[in-house]
Design a protein around this motif. Structure first.
Motif, PDB file in Angstrom:
ATOM      1  N   TYR A 142       0.830  -1.194   0.000  1.00  9.82           N
ATOM      2  CA  TYR A 142       0.000   0.000   0.000  1.00  9.82           C
ATOM      3  C   TYR A 142       0.876   1.259   0.000  1.00  9.82           C
ATOM      4  O   TYR A 142       0.398   2.349  -0.349  1.00  9.82           O
ATOM      5  CB  TYR A 142      -0.904   0.027   1.226  1.00  9.82           C
ATOM      6  CG  TYR A 142      -2.174  -0.787   1.097  1.00  9.82           C
ATOM      7  CD1 TYR A 142      -2.898  -0.827  -0.085  1.00  9.82           C
ATOM      8  CD2 TYR A 142      -2.658  -1.498   2.196  1.00  9.82           C
ATOM      9  CE1 TYR A 142      -4.063  -1.560  -0.181  1.00  9.82           C
ATOM     10  CE2 TYR A 142      -3.827  -2.233   2.113  1.00  9.82           C
ATOM     11  CZ  TYR A 142      -4.533  -2.264   0.919  1.00  9.82           C
ATOM     12  OH  TYR A 142      -5.696  -2.989   0.831  1.00  9.82           O
ATOM     13  N   TRP A 144       2.828   1.982  -2.056  1.00  6.37           N
ATOM     14  CA  TRP A 144       2.973   2.382  -3.467  1.00  6.37           C
ATOM     15  C   TRP A 144       1.749   3.124  -3.995  1.00  6.37           C
ATOM     16  O   TRP A 144       1.705   3.489  -5.175  1.00  6.37           O
ATOM     17  CB  TRP A 144       3.205   1.136  -4.325  1.00  6.37           C
ATOM     18  CG  TRP A 144       4.487   0.410  -4.012  1.00  6.37           C
ATOM     19  CD1 TRP A 144       5.587   0.909  -3.373  1.00  6.37           C
ATOM     20  CD2 TRP A 144       4.798  -0.949  -4.342  1.00  6.37           C
ATOM     21  NE1 TRP A 144       6.564  -0.060  -3.277  1.00  6.37           N
ATOM     22  CE2 TRP A 144       6.106  -1.215  -3.869  1.00  6.37           C
ATOM     23  CE3 TRP A 144       4.109  -1.975  -4.997  1.00  6.37           C
ATOM     24  CZ2 TRP A 144       6.730  -2.455  -4.018  1.00  6.37           C
ATOM     25  CZ3 TRP A 144       4.726  -3.220  -5.149  1.00  6.37           C
ATOM     26  CH2 TRP A 144       6.026  -3.449  -4.671  1.00  6.37           C
ATOM     27  N   ILE A 145       0.749   3.355  -3.172  1.00  8.37           N
ATOM     28  CA  ILE A 145      -0.486   3.978  -3.664  1.00  8.37           C
ATOM     29  C   ILE A 145      -0.221   5.344  -4.301  1.00  8.37           C
ATOM     30  O   ILE A 145      -0.655   5.617  -5.432  1.00  8.37           O
ATOM     31  CB  ILE A 145      -1.528   4.102  -2.536  1.00  8.37           C
ATOM     32  CG1 ILE A 145      -2.134   2.728  -2.248  1.00  8.37           C
ATOM     33  CG2 ILE A 145      -2.634   5.093  -2.906  1.00  8.37           C
ATOM     34  CD1 ILE A 145      -3.141   2.729  -1.109  1.00  8.37           C
ATOM     35  N   ILE A 148       1.724   5.295  -7.658  1.00 14.29           N
ATOM     36  CA  ILE A 148       0.938   4.671  -8.724  1.00 14.29           C
ATOM     37  C   ILE A 148      -0.146   5.621  -9.201  1.00 14.29           C
ATOM     38  O   ILE A 148      -0.350   5.800 -10.419  1.00 14.29           O
ATOM     39  CB  ILE A 148       0.331   3.334  -8.245  1.00 14.29           C
ATOM     40  CG1 ILE A 148       1.433   2.279  -8.125  1.00 14.29           C
ATOM     41  CG2 ILE A 148      -0.765   2.859  -9.199  1.00 14.29           C
ATOM     42  CD1 ILE A 148       0.977   0.966  -7.560  1.00 14.29           C
ATOM     43  N   ARG A 149      -0.827   6.290  -8.293  1.00 15.58           N
ATOM     44  CA  ARG A 149      -1.847   7.250  -8.707  1.00 15.58           C
ATOM     45  C   ARG A 149      -1.250   8.431  -9.461  1.00 15.58           C
ATOM     46  O   ARG A 149      -1.883   8.995 -10.350  1.00 15.58           O
ATOM     47  CB  ARG A 149      -2.605   7.762  -7.485  1.00 15.58           C
ATOM     48  CG  ARG A 149      -3.507   6.736  -6.846  1.00 15.58           C
ATOM     49  CD  ARG A 149      -4.184   7.334  -5.635  1.00 15.58           C
ATOM     50  NE  ARG A 149      -4.965   6.334  -4.924  1.00 15.58           N
ATOM     51  CZ  ARG A 149      -5.407   6.499  -3.687  1.00 15.58           C
ATOM     52  NH1 ARG A 149      -5.130   7.613  -3.034  1.00 15.58           N
ATOM     53  NH2 ARG A 149      -6.117   5.561  -3.101  1.00 15.58           N
ATOM     54  N   LEU A 206       0.747  -6.475  -9.587  1.00 16.12           N
ATOM     55  CA  LEU A 206      -0.123  -5.333  -9.327  1.00 16.12           C
ATOM     56  C   LEU A 206      -0.453  -4.611 -10.630  1.00 16.12           C
ATOM     57  O   LEU A 206      -1.603  -4.186 -10.841  1.00 16.12           O
ATOM     58  CB  LEU A 206       0.549  -4.389  -8.337  1.00 16.12           C
ATOM     59  CG  LEU A 206      -0.287  -3.255  -7.768  1.00 16.12           C
ATOM     60  CD1 LEU A 206      -1.596  -3.764  -7.180  1.00 16.12           C
ATOM     61  CD2 LEU A 206       0.508  -2.495  -6.711  1.00 16.12           C
ATOM     62  N   LEU A 210      -4.153  -3.970 -12.232  1.00 18.21           N
ATOM     63  CA  LEU A 210      -4.632  -2.625 -12.565  1.00 18.21           C
ATOM     64  C   LEU A 210      -4.854  -2.436 -14.064  1.00 18.21           C
ATOM     65  O   LEU A 210      -5.558  -1.513 -14.484  1.00 18.21           O
ATOM     66  CB  LEU A 210      -3.641  -1.580 -12.059  1.00 18.21           C
ATOM     67  CG  LEU A 210      -3.558  -1.431 -10.542  1.00 18.21           C
ATOM     68  CD1 LEU A 210      -2.370  -0.546 -10.159  1.00 18.21           C
ATOM     69  CD2 LEU A 210      -4.845  -0.853  -9.983  1.00 18.21           C
ATOM     70  N   PHE A 280      -5.750   1.262  -5.156  1.00 18.56           N
ATOM     71  CA  PHE A 280      -4.707   1.987  -5.870  1.00 18.56           C
ATOM     72  C   PHE A 280      -5.290   2.948  -6.909  1.00 18.56           C
ATOM     73  O   PHE A 280      -4.561   3.696  -7.544  1.00 18.56           O
ATOM     74  CB  PHE A 280      -3.751   0.998  -6.538  1.00 18.56           C
ATOM     75  CG  PHE A 280      -2.958   0.183  -5.559  1.00 18.56           C
ATOM     76  CD1 PHE A 280      -1.673   0.560  -5.189  1.00 18.56           C
ATOM     77  CD2 PHE A 280      -3.494  -0.958  -4.979  1.00 18.56           C
ATOM     78  CE1 PHE A 280      -0.951  -0.175  -4.274  1.00 18.56           C
ATOM     79  CE2 PHE A 280      -2.775  -1.709  -4.066  1.00 18.56           C
ATOM     80  CZ  PHE A 280      -1.500  -1.309  -3.702  1.00 18.56           C
ATOM     81  N   ARG A 281      -6.620   2.920  -7.042  1.00 20.49           N
ATOM     82  CA  ARG A 281      -7.279   3.795  -8.014  1.00 20.49           C
ATOM     83  C   ARG A 281      -8.099   4.886  -7.332  1.00 20.49           C
ATOM     84  O   ARG A 281      -8.400   5.895  -7.936  1.00 20.49           O
ATOM     85  CB  ARG A 281      -8.244   2.981  -8.886  1.00 20.49           C
ATOM     86  CG  ARG A 281      -7.612   1.874  -9.711  1.00 20.49           C
ATOM     87  CD  ARG A 281      -8.642   1.314 -10.690  1.00 20.49           C
ATOM     88  NE  ARG A 281      -8.127   0.229 -11.488  1.00 20.49           N
ATOM     89  CZ  ARG A 281      -8.404  -1.054 -11.282  1.00 20.49           C
ATOM     90  NH1 ARG A 281      -9.215  -1.392 -10.290  1.00 20.49           N
ATOM     91  NH2 ARG A 281      -7.889  -1.992 -12.039  1.00 20.49           N
ATOM     92  N   THR A 285      -6.790   5.614   1.572  1.00 21.63           N
ATOM     93  CA  THR A 285      -5.429   5.291   1.967  1.00 21.63           C
ATOM     94  C   THR A 285      -5.454   4.324   3.122  1.00 21.63           C
ATOM     95  O   THR A 285      -5.608   4.726   4.275  1.00 21.63           O
ATOM     96  CB  THR A 285      -4.649   6.550   2.382  1.00 21.63           C
ATOM     97  OG1 THR A 285      -4.730   7.503   1.323  1.00 21.63           O
ATOM     98  CG2 THR A 285      -3.192   6.220   2.656  1.00 21.63           C
TER      99      THR A 285
END
Length: 290
Positions: A142, A144-145, A148-149, A206, A210, A280-281, A285
């Motif tokens: 998480y 990496w949220i 990635i966003r 991941l 996604l 992740f989208r 959080t």
């Protein structure tokens, strides 16, 4: 009634739902205000496990306690025997404690001293107890949220060192069994995933979940340490990086304990990624820790 500490975390939130779905009366314990969502009938109580009196008041009426320590409590706090005596005085008879695999594979580490002290205090108590020693959590990714966003590279040290990452939902499932059923007293379960997986492969799974590529950059131990001490004590960051970079054979061993307790294999990181891709989208959080 069953009391669950860390009720807003990755293990605790799943455990609360699991217990509630099974028809148990549940009290969800956290340091903050009432969690955003709780299953119908679940009671929320605010408490701090660093305060034995507050914890005792919060568990009043519970017969079993799920105990998880995070943040500063990993390295400091009241004597474990004091905590256990406080909850036992309120009627708690059974405790399931989330320890760590590293507590036995890295027994000399300062970051695990308190964890081991709690294990020893449980063994010396009159309580029924079960200790869970998970490996690294799939949910640690998480972290990496945000990149990635933002379409930035995700980063991790030791990109090609594999470890048997475990799904927190499997930890919660084992905890639910140990809290509700007999036959788990004085048992210690080492909980791992079904396969060895590297950070680089986690990124690939991941990305597949996604449906788009994720750029990846390997970072040094030093850079990773600077990032980690933002949300964990320095000794814990040190021993975590030791495991990530130079695992001993036991830390790369896939154990049978999840399947032995649940009657099914542990879930893979790929399954975790597919189930949690939405996080992740969206602007949610989740917690970085258990």
């Amino acid at each position: 009634m069953i009391a669950v500490t860390g009720a807003t975390g990755n293990i605790g939130s799943t455990l609360v739902r699991t217990l509630a779905d099974a028809g148990e009366q549940v009290v969800a314990l956290s340091r903050g205000e009432r969690p955003v969502t709780l299953p119908e009938g679940v009671v929320h109580r605010r408490t701090d496990i660093g305060d034995p009196d507050a914890l005792a008041a919060a568990v009043a009426g519970a017969r079993a306690l799920f105990l998880l320590i995070t943040g500063p409590q990993l390295t400091e706090g009241p004597a474990p025997s004091e905590l256990l005596e406080a909850v036992a005085a309120q009627g708690v008879r059974r405790v399931v404690f989330v320890s760590s695999q590293g507590a036995v594979t890295r027994p000399g580490s300062a970051g695990y001293a308190r964890t081991l002290d709690i294990e020893k205090a449980l063994a010396a108590s009159d309580l029924e107890w079960t200790v869970l020693r998970p490996s690294g959590f799939a949910s640690n990714t998480y972290a990496w949220i945000e990149p990635i966003r933002g379409d930035h590279p995700v980063t991790a040290p030791f990109a090609d060192v594999p470890l048997p990452t475990v799904d927190p939902a499997d930890i919660a499932a084992v905890a639910a069994v140990a809290l509700r059923e007999d036959g788990h007293h004085a048992q210690t379960y080492t909980l791992t995933g079904p396969e060895l997986i590297t950070p680089r492969t986690q990124v690939r799974h991941l990305a597949e979940a996604l449906g788009h590529p994720i750029p990846f950059r390997e970072v040094s131990r030093e850079e990773a340490y600077i990032n980690m001490i933002r949300f964990m004590p320095a000794p814990v960051a040190d021993h975590t990086l030791d495991i990530l970079g130079s695992p001993v054979p036991a830390e790369q061993q896939i154990t049978p304990d999840i399947e032995a307790v649940l009657g099914r294999p542990p879930r893979s990181y790929r399954e975790w990624a597919e189930r949690n891709a939405t996080a992740f989208r969206t602007p949610i959080t989740p917690a970085l820790q258990a």
